[in-house]
Design a protein around this motif. Structure first.
Motif, mmCIF file in Angstrom:
data_model
loop_
_atom_site.group_PDB
_atom_site.id
_atom_site.type_symbol
_atom_site.label_atom_id
_atom_site.label_comp_id
_atom_site.label_asym_id
_atom_site.label_seq_id
_atom_site.Cartn_x
_atom_site.Cartn_y
_atom_site.Cartn_z
ATOM 1 N N CYS A 52 13.546 -4.920 94.884
ATOM 2 C CA CYS A 52 12.758 -4.777 95.219
ATOM 3 C C CYS A 52 12.535 -2.728 95.622
ATOM 4 O O CYS A 52 11.778 -2.465 94.888
ATOM 5 C CB CYS A 52 12.038 -5.721 95.954
ATOM 6 N N ARG A 53 13.564 -3.225 96.024
ATOM 7 C CA ARG A 53 14.167 -1.560 96.444
ATOM 8 C C ARG A 53 14.369 -0.474 95.511
ATOM 9 O O ARG A 53 13.745 0.905 95.425
ATOM 10 C CB ARG A 53 15.066 -1.259 97.603
ATOM 11 N N TYR A 54 15.099 -1.513 94.217
ATOM 12 C CA TYR A 54 14.723 0.299 93.443
ATOM 13 C C TYR A 54 13.443 -0.074 92.339
ATOM 14 O O TYR A 54 13.396 1.159 92.630
ATOM 15 C CB TYR A 54 16.121 -1.242 92.294
ATOM 16 N N VAL A 55 12.698 -1.135 92.752
ATOM 17 C CA VAL A 55 11.058 -0.237 91.502
ATOM 18 C C VAL A 55 10.647 -0.335 92.671
ATOM 19 O O VAL A 55 9.881 1.077 91.868
ATOM 20 C CB VAL A 55 10.768 -2.182 91.898
ATOM 21 N N LEU B 222 9.288 3.755 90.225
ATOM 22 C CA LEU B 222 7.861 3.139 90.313
ATOM 23 C C LEU B 222 7.007 4.025 88.805
ATOM 24 O O LEU B 222 7.128 3.544 87.680
ATOM 25 C CB LEU B 222 6.572 3.191 90.831
ATOM 26 N N ASP B 223 7.813 5.551 88.904
ATOM 27 C CA ASP B 223 6.949 6.132 88.347
ATOM 28 C C ASP B 223 7.851 6.000 86.383
ATOM 29 O O ASP B 223 7.405 6.723 85.349
ATOM 30 C CB ASP B 223 7.234 8.204 88.123
ATOM 31 N N LYS B 224 9.402 4.912 86.455
ATOM 32 C CA LYS B 224 9.834 4.674 85.147
ATOM 33 C C LYS B 224 9.886 3.601 84.459
ATOM 34 O O LYS B 224 10.440 2.725 84.074
ATOM 35 C CB LYS B 224 11.248 5.083 85.480
ATOM 36 N N LEU B 225 8.549 2.501 85.389
ATOM 37 C CA LEU B 225 8.614 1.421 85.285
ATOM 38 C C LEU B 225 7.576 0.938 85.014
ATOM 39 O O LEU B 225 6.876 1.741 85.309
ATOM 40 C CB LEU B 225 9.189 0.474 86.523
ATOM 41 N N ILE B 226 7.272 -0.282 84.302
ATOM 42 C CA ILE B 226 6.024 -1.255 84.217
ATOM 43 C C ILE B 226 5.892 -2.229 85.147
ATOM 44 O O ILE B 226 6.525 -3.472 85.338
ATOM 45 C CB ILE B 226 5.866 -1.276 82.452
ATOM 46 N N ILE B 227 4.793 -2.324 85.711
ATOM 47 C CA ILE B 227 4.888 -3.414 86.882
ATOM 48 C C ILE B 227 3.663 -4.487 86.717
ATOM 49 O O ILE B 227 2.714 -4.182 86.200
ATOM 50 C CB ILE B 227 4.190 -2.803 88.420
ATOM 51 N N LYS C 232 -0.843 4.658 93.800
ATOM 52 C CA LYS C 232 0.136 4.229 93.752
ATOM 53 C C LYS C 232 0.841 3.976 94.779
ATOM 54 O O LYS C 232 1.756 2.917 95.320
ATOM 55 C CB LYS C 232 1.283 5.646 93.350
ATOM 56 N N GLU C 233 -0.088 4.020 95.874
ATOM 57 C CA GLU C 233 0.150 3.512 97.570
ATOM 58 C C GLU C 233 -0.230 3.046 97.787
ATOM 59 O O GLU C 233 -0.007 1.729 98.327
ATOM 60 C CB GLU C 233 -0.454 4.511 98.406
ATOM 61 N N LEU C 234 -0.973 2.183 97.347
ATOM 62 C CA LEU C 234 -1.962 0.533 97.129
ATOM 63 C C LEU C 234 -0.304 0.209 96.236
ATOM 64 O O LEU C 234 -1.005 -1.933 97.205
ATOM 65 C CB LEU C 234 -3.210 0.881 96.142
ATOM 66 N N VAL D 46 7.246 -7.678 88.773
ATOM 67 C CA VAL D 46 8.599 -6.840 87.841
ATOM 68 C C VAL D 46 8.324 -6.238 88.063
ATOM 69 O O VAL D 46 7.450 -6.134 87.626
ATOM 70 C CB VAL D 46 8.257 -8.556 87.391
ATOM 71 N N GLY D 47 9.528 -5.298 88.157
ATOM 72 C CA GLY D 47 9.346 -4.378 87.391
ATOM 73 C C GLY D 47 10.187 -3.956 86.134
ATOM 74 O O GLY D 47 11.167 -4.822 86.002
ATOM 75 N N GLN D 48 9.710 -3.566 85.425
ATOM 76 C CA GLN D 48 10.499 -3.888 83.305
ATOM 77 C C GLN D 48 10.702 -2.204 83.351
ATOM 78 O O GLN D 48 9.140 -1.050 83.736
ATOM 79 C CB GLN D 48 9.753 -4.500 82.660
#
Length: 867
Positions: free
Chosen positions: A375-378, A382-387, A409-411, A424-426
């Motif tokens: 979770c911390r990594y995601v 965020l800028d590099k991932l699809i949520i 993004k903050e939301l 999930v972050g992908q």
């Protein structure tokens, strides 16, 4: 300066390949062009064929593809698309190629992944070792919307629990294929893949020259046998059906297409009922037990009794039937739990646990936020991932982190922190590009491949091909049909003449194939009945309008003598009475409207919103026919497509005139006659055809009554009546017959004898009533009896009432009478009896709906608004 005798050389035009190489040079990985700018070996033969055909020929073939798909009724509805429902399927002329070497790896990887997901599914609803041993987190399964507690300990009577499976694959910049999604709920796409292949072989056979391409038809034959073997209690000839949400579903074409191709019955939830722990189909001939149900409805909507109580798509009590092993549902209820992106990071360890193997096809890198470190990594990347949400849903779309504003993004960060186990972050995978033929040139577009598999006694059979989708715009990573993507035929190439045997031989279990011949769902029967009525109503309306427009063209609107004016006004009033588009020309103050009838006639012809108009009736015909899409021959469907395109073309033409409308009516009449003729030749003479023919003949008689009461019941001058009789005979396609039989001046008694009483004349009312009696006698009855059915009695009464008539008495009109009383009374009585007949048929045979209502003039389809 050039001298006069010197000619300037033409500018150099780059070839298709040269242009594509330049455009593809910016791709991280291209399917056709390698990193040195050379054509990859397995693409070389096809590329040479493309070059030989040239741009102009490819453009023509691409147009032919679009035309064939449209004519064949191949559709995919995109929600919110301006084209609305039944949007034509999009297909690119350039296929997606997979080399033989790569296919062997892909084949093994798909079979391994399907087997693994099958074991996970069986464990989740069985022993739950994965949860007890910590290989899967509890929250990841129990908080997923696809997990159905009611399905605990339920097993299919088959070798595998996951019967059908689809996997979405994308190639990354490293050239590897990565799994980006698993489809286990009700995987769609095989029908479209089959249609794509059929279209390619018809339109672009040149592409297959010099290439050995895997056939895909054996996949469907083998899957049919496999499904039959899964029937409860090993029933030898199980009855199979496909459960569809209905014609509003985006892939309804595929449901109908596969039902027709596999020989299964296409049903909706309302067509089925549960009694004594078994699933039954409500058919025209009674209840038919269903043994195998291939569902295209999400599992939570399949049983409103135990699952989603708001669902109107399923069958109350279905889950209990599954528990008792009285029906096999494919895929099993509860399989949607596997459509969970949060599973992906846990699959490698589960593969080692269950199979003792490494995954052949890796999943796209994923991080489940239910774990603190992940979770911390995601959150930090965020800028590099699809949520994604762990439960795929329309309201849970993928979120591209780099496209979010600071506020959004903050939301999102706040939402993830509050309920991390739902996210999930992908990794943002850079898809490979493949050539697409776009507006006369080859362009690289991002592509995604979907492959399909089904369970067999030994492992899984895999479709040697698949459904490839390419992005609608260059540079777009939104590659799906719902975002307007284009499909591609997918070719698996062979290196030798011998095709690798992947499936069981179809001849080994021929007797096990399911049978559905002769069983007609009541909903299907009703729609066929209304297709018959709407087709005949459309044809009759078109002929009446053509009669009026020809009169207008011949004699104009002004400078008419008294006789011409009487005929003209009667014809206009006939339009209103015939179509029931009141008040129209039948209003008391219609004089001014009759002087300038153009707008009213255009409205009655083209205004779809006006009940009774030709356009409205044709739209109803199209909707009713689409619901039973699986029953029409290809020729019938092409005629229907042509009718609908004509209707749409004229409907939206703001500059249309009555002269244009005459051309439209001529084309429509020809097409409608062809449609009715095709059905008589191609539809088997079972209950479906009987209901269609009954509807057609009931409507024909009612329209004939309306025509005669509007024109010949009223008393006119001798010349006016002569002109009206001629017009009626021409509209009824009986003028030549009259002249041949009577060879005399038109006489009303002879005209009525021909149109009403001549049983040898196929256009007469007596002829239609005789055929109606025969067809009603063939309808199944719940109780076998020598006595006439209620509807049979009504038709017999109508037929007898007609046959007792004397044409001379019908034609008689007293000097002081304004109407022919006996003719009017007899026609009115027959009309009432036919309306009652229709009500009885609806009440008796269309059991899935309550008693239906009809207007005082035209019986309306109770499903009209639903269709």
């Amino acid at each position: 300066m050039l001298r006069a005798h010197e000619s300037q050389s033409a500018p150099y035009v780059p070839t298709l390949l040269e242009t594509y190489k330049r455009l593809a040079s910016g791709s991280a990985y291209d399917e056709m062009i390698d990193e040195r700018g050379e054509v990859r070996p397995h693409w070389q033969v096809l590329q040479q064929t493309i070059a030989q055909l040239g741009i102009n020929e490819l453009l023509r073939r691409q147009q032919d593809i679009a035309r064939i798909l449209r004519e064949n009724g191949v559709t995919y509805s995109i929600y919110g698309d301006p084209q609305g429902l039944n949007r034509p399927w999009q297909m690119d002329a350039i296929p997606f190629l997979i080399s033989s070497t790569e296919w062997q790896t892909l084949l093994q990887g798909i079979m391994q992944r399907a087997e693994l997901l099958n074991m996970i599914l069986a464990d989740i609803y069985g022993e739950r070792r994965l949860l007890r041993n910590g290989l899967l987190p509890l929250e990841l399964i129990y908080l997923h919307s696809g997990f159905l507690r009611q399905c605990d300990q339920i097993r299919l009577p088959a070798w595998h629990q996951l019967v059908t499976y689809a996997v979405d694959l994308a190639r990354g910049a490293d050239g590897k294929l990565w799994v980006i999604g698993d489809r286990t709920q009700a995987p769609s796409g095989t029908g479209y893949a089959l249609e794509n292949r059929s279209t390619m072989m018809r339109i672009l056979p040149d592409f297959f020259q010099g290439l050995q391409v895997h056939r895909i038809s054996n996949y469907f034959q083998a899957s049919q046998i496999s499904f039959a073997s899964m029937a409860p209690h090993h029933k030898e000839s199980p009855y199979a059906a496909i459960l569809t949400p209905g014609p509003l579903n985006e892939t309804y074409f595929e449901h109908a297409y596969l039902a027709s191709y596999l020989g299964y019955t296409l049903v909706q939830g309302a067509d089925l009922t549960v009694r004594d722990g078994y699933v039954w189909l409500k058919s025209l001939s009674g209840l038919q037990q269903v043994d195998i149900l291939l569902r295209r409805v999400d599992d939570s909507y399949c049983d409103p009794l135990e699952l989603n109580e708001l669902s109107q798509l399923g069958v109350a009590g279905l889950l209990e039937c599954v528990r008792r092993n009285h029906v096999t549902v494919v895929n099993p209820l509860g399989s949607g739990v596997l459509e969970n992106p949060g599973l992906m990071p846990f699959l490698p360890s589960i593969a080692k646990y269950f199979l003792g193997e490494e995954l052949i096809l890796p999943s796209v890198k994923s991080w489940w936020c239910g774990q603190e470190k992940e979770c911390r990594y995601v959150l930090e990347n965020l800028d590099k991932l699809i949520i994604k949400n762990i439960s795929p849903h329309e309201s849970h779309r993928s979120i591209f982190g780099n496209r979010l504003s600071a506020e959004k993004k903050e939301l999102l960060i706040q939402q993830i922190k509050e309920r991390p186990y739902l996210y999930v972050g992908q990794e943002m995978l850079t898809y490979s590009t493949s050539p697409s033929f776009i507006q006369g040139q080859l362009e690289p577009r991002y592509s995604v491949l979907r492959c399909f598999a089904f369970a067999q006694k030994q492992g899984y059979g895999v479709l040697p091909g698949g459904l490839t989708r390419s992005a609608p715009e260059p540079g777009s990573f939104l590659v799906s049909n719902q975002t307007g993507g284009t499909s591609k035929d997918t070719w698996v190439l062979l290196e030798d003449r011998e095709e690798t045997p992947i499936f069981v031989k179809t001849g080994q279990t021929r007797a096990a194939l399911p049978k559905s011949i002769g069983v007609l769902p009541s909903r299907t029967a009703e729609n066929l009945y209304w297709v018959g009525r709407y087709s005949e109503r459309s044809l009759g309306t078109a002929r009446v309008l053509r009669m009026v427009l020809r009169n207008l063209a011949e004699k104009g609107k002004l400078s008419r003598n008294e006789v011409d004016l009487a005929v003209y006004q009667t014809m206009l009033r006939t339009v209103t009475h015939f179509t029931m588009t009141y008040p129209g020309f039948a209003s008391k103050d219609a004089t001014s409207l009759m002087k300038n009838p153009d707008n009213e006639l255009l409205s009655v012809t083209l205004d779809e919103e006006r009940l009774g108009s030709l356009s409205n009736t044709l739209a109803s015909l199209n909707r009713a026919a689409y619901v039973v899409r699986d029953l029409w021959s290809l020729d019938s469907w092409r005629v229907l497509d042509g009718i609908e395109r004509l209707r749409q073309e004229y409907r939206y033409n703001k500059k249309v005139s009555l002269r244009n409308v005459q051309n439209l009516l001529d084309q429509l009449i020809t097409s409608l006659v062809a449609f009715i003729g095709f059905n008589q030749e191609s539809m088997s003479s079972e209950h479906g055809w009987i209901l269609l023919d009954i509807g057609k003949r009931i409507e024909r008689i009612l329209l004939q009554v309306s025509m005669l009461r509007s024109t010949l019941v009223l008393k006119h001058s001798e010349q006016a009546e002569y002109d009206l009789m001629e017009a009626v005979l021409a509209t009824e396609e009986s003028l030549a017959t009259y002249r041949y039989q009577f060879r005399s001046y038109l006489q009303l008694s002879s005209v009525l004898d021909l149109l009403l009483l001549d049983e040898s004349h196929p256009r007469s009312m007596a002829y239609h009533l005789n055929r109606l009696q025969e067809n009603i006698h063939k309808l199944p009855r719940k109780v076998v009896s020598h006595r006439l059915s209620e509807e049979g009695k009504l038709v017999l009464e109508a037929s007898t009432h007609l046959k007792l008539a004397d044409p001379e008495e019908l034609a008689f009109c007293g000097e002081n009478d304004g109407i022919r009383q006996k003719l009017d009374q007899r026609l009115s009585k027959i009309s009432d009896l036919l309306f009652q007949t229709s009500n009885v048929i609806v009440r008796t045979y269309f059991s899935h709906t309550p008693t239906q209502q009809q207007s005082s003039a035209i019986l309306q389809n109770p499903l009209k608004e639903m269709l």
